[in-house]
Design a protein around this motif. Structure first.
Motif, PDB file in Angstrom:
ATOM      1  N   ARG A  34     -29.721  -0.226 -35.785  1.00  0.00           N
ATOM      2  CA  ARG A  34     -31.008  -0.344 -36.472  1.00  0.00           C
ATOM      3  C   ARG A  34     -31.923  -1.323 -35.734  1.00  0.00           C
ATOM      4  NH1 ARG A  34     -28.024   0.024 -41.248  1.00  0.00           N
ATOM      5  NH2 ARG A  34     -28.006  -2.232 -41.513  1.00  0.00           N
ATOM      6  N   LEU A  35     -31.363  -2.447 -35.285  1.00  0.00           N
ATOM      7  CA  LEU A  35     -32.153  -3.420 -34.526  1.00  0.00           C
ATOM      8  C   LEU A  35     -32.633  -2.821 -33.210  1.00  0.00           C
ATOM      9  CD1 LEU A  35     -30.197  -6.739 -35.123  1.00  0.00           C
ATOM     10  CD2 LEU A  35     -32.565  -6.266 -35.781  1.00  0.00           C
ATOM     11  N   ASN A  37     -33.156   0.377 -32.564  1.00  0.00           N
ATOM     12  CA  ASN A  37     -34.198   1.356 -32.880  1.00  0.00           C
ATOM     13  C   ASN A  37     -35.518   0.665 -33.205  1.00  0.00           C
ATOM     14  OD1 ASN A  37     -32.303   3.341 -32.519  1.00  0.00           O
ATOM     15  ND2 ASN A  37     -32.007   3.746 -34.687  1.00  0.00           N
ATOM     16  N   ARG A  38     -35.445  -0.434 -33.930  1.00  0.00           N
ATOM     17  CA  ARG A  38     -36.655  -1.195 -34.257  1.00  0.00           C
ATOM     18  C   ARG A  38     -37.270  -1.789 -32.984  1.00  0.00           C
ATOM     19  NH1 ARG A  38     -41.136  -1.876 -36.284  1.00  0.00           N
ATOM     20  NH2 ARG A  38     -41.687  -3.908 -37.077  1.00  0.00           N
ATOM     21  N   SER A  41     -39.192   0.875 -31.264  1.00  0.00           N
ATOM     22  CA  SER A  41     -40.473   1.113 -31.948  1.00  0.00           C
ATOM     23  C   SER A  41     -41.489   0.039 -31.610  1.00  0.00           C
ATOM     24  CB  SER A  41     -40.262   1.144 -33.463  1.00  0.00           C
ATOM     25  OG  SER A  41     -39.445   2.206 -33.831  1.00  0.00           O
ATOM     26  N   LEU A  42     -41.033  -1.216 -31.598  1.00  0.00           N
ATOM     27  CA  LEU A  42     -41.927  -2.316 -31.236  1.00  0.00           C
ATOM     28  C   LEU A  42     -42.418  -2.187 -29.799  1.00  0.00           C
ATOM     29  CD1 LEU A  42     -40.069  -5.312 -32.904  1.00  0.00           C
ATOM     30  CD2 LEU A  42     -42.322  -4.419 -33.548  1.00  0.00           C
ATOM     31  N   TYR A  56     -40.463  -9.877 -28.673  1.00  0.00           N
ATOM     32  CA  TYR A  56     -39.759  -8.814 -29.400  1.00  0.00           C
ATOM     33  C   TYR A  56     -38.591  -9.380 -30.219  1.00  0.00           C
ATOM     34  CZ  TYR A  56     -42.612  -5.760 -26.580  1.00  0.00           C
ATOM     35  OH  TYR A  56     -43.694  -5.137 -25.998  1.00  0.00           O
ATOM     36  N   LEU A  60     -38.072  -9.271 -34.354  1.00  0.00           N
ATOM     37  CA  LEU A  60     -36.838  -8.773 -34.980  1.00  0.00           C
ATOM     38  C   LEU A  60     -36.066  -9.868 -35.711  1.00  0.00           C
ATOM     39  CD1 LEU A  60     -35.674  -6.541 -32.013  1.00  0.00           C
ATOM     40  CD2 LEU A  60     -36.562  -5.732 -34.210  1.00  0.00           C
TER      41      LEU A  60
END
Length: 135
Positions: A34-35, A37-38, A41-42, A56, A60
């Motif tokens: 999940r991190l 993937n985030r 996205s960032l 970044y 997060l």
């Protein structure tokens, strides 16, 4: 009408079997994934303006070291490499799909000078931005 009802019942039954089997096989996404993937996205959102890993990681709410471990485990590269890859991909896209000048590109991506941006681009692609836009 009966044939249509039978077909509908068949597909409803088939859907219930497929859905119940797929639910039992669905694996929950790990917090690491999940991190990651985030982070991706960032990157897409901020690659024009932010080139530093620390930015970044702070977004997060993790350390740069932990972000490095996540990216190494997930795809085997450093966060800095991913940031640079995203910047190059965006630059290539803009050079091939728009009439943006090299100077405008340097400003858009927050490079200090046009020559630094051109060296950065050449190191990653083997071409200057002008050469690449003419391909």
């Amino acid at each position: 009408m009966m044939l249509r009802n039978h077909m509908q019942n068949f597909f409803i039954g088939l859907e219930s079997i497929v859905v119940s089997e797929s639910r039992s096989q669905i694996q929950p996404i790990s917090s690491t994934r999940r991190l990651f993937n985030r982070f991706c996205s960032l990157l897409v959102e901020h690659c024009h303006s932010r080139h530093d890993v620390k930015f970044y990681a702070e977004k997060l709410c993790i350390t740069p070291y932990y972000l490095s471990r996540i990216t190494a485990r997930t795809i085997g590269v450093t966060p800095k490499e991913l940031i640079e890859r995203q910047i190059i991909l965006e630059m290539k896209r803009l050079l091939t799909t728009t009439d943006i000048s090299v100077k405008e590109l340097a400003v858009l991506f927050h490079f200090d000078t046009v020559s630094y941006m051109a060296r950065f681009f050449r190191r990653h692609t083997g071409f200057t931005p002008n050469e690449y836009s003419k391909l």
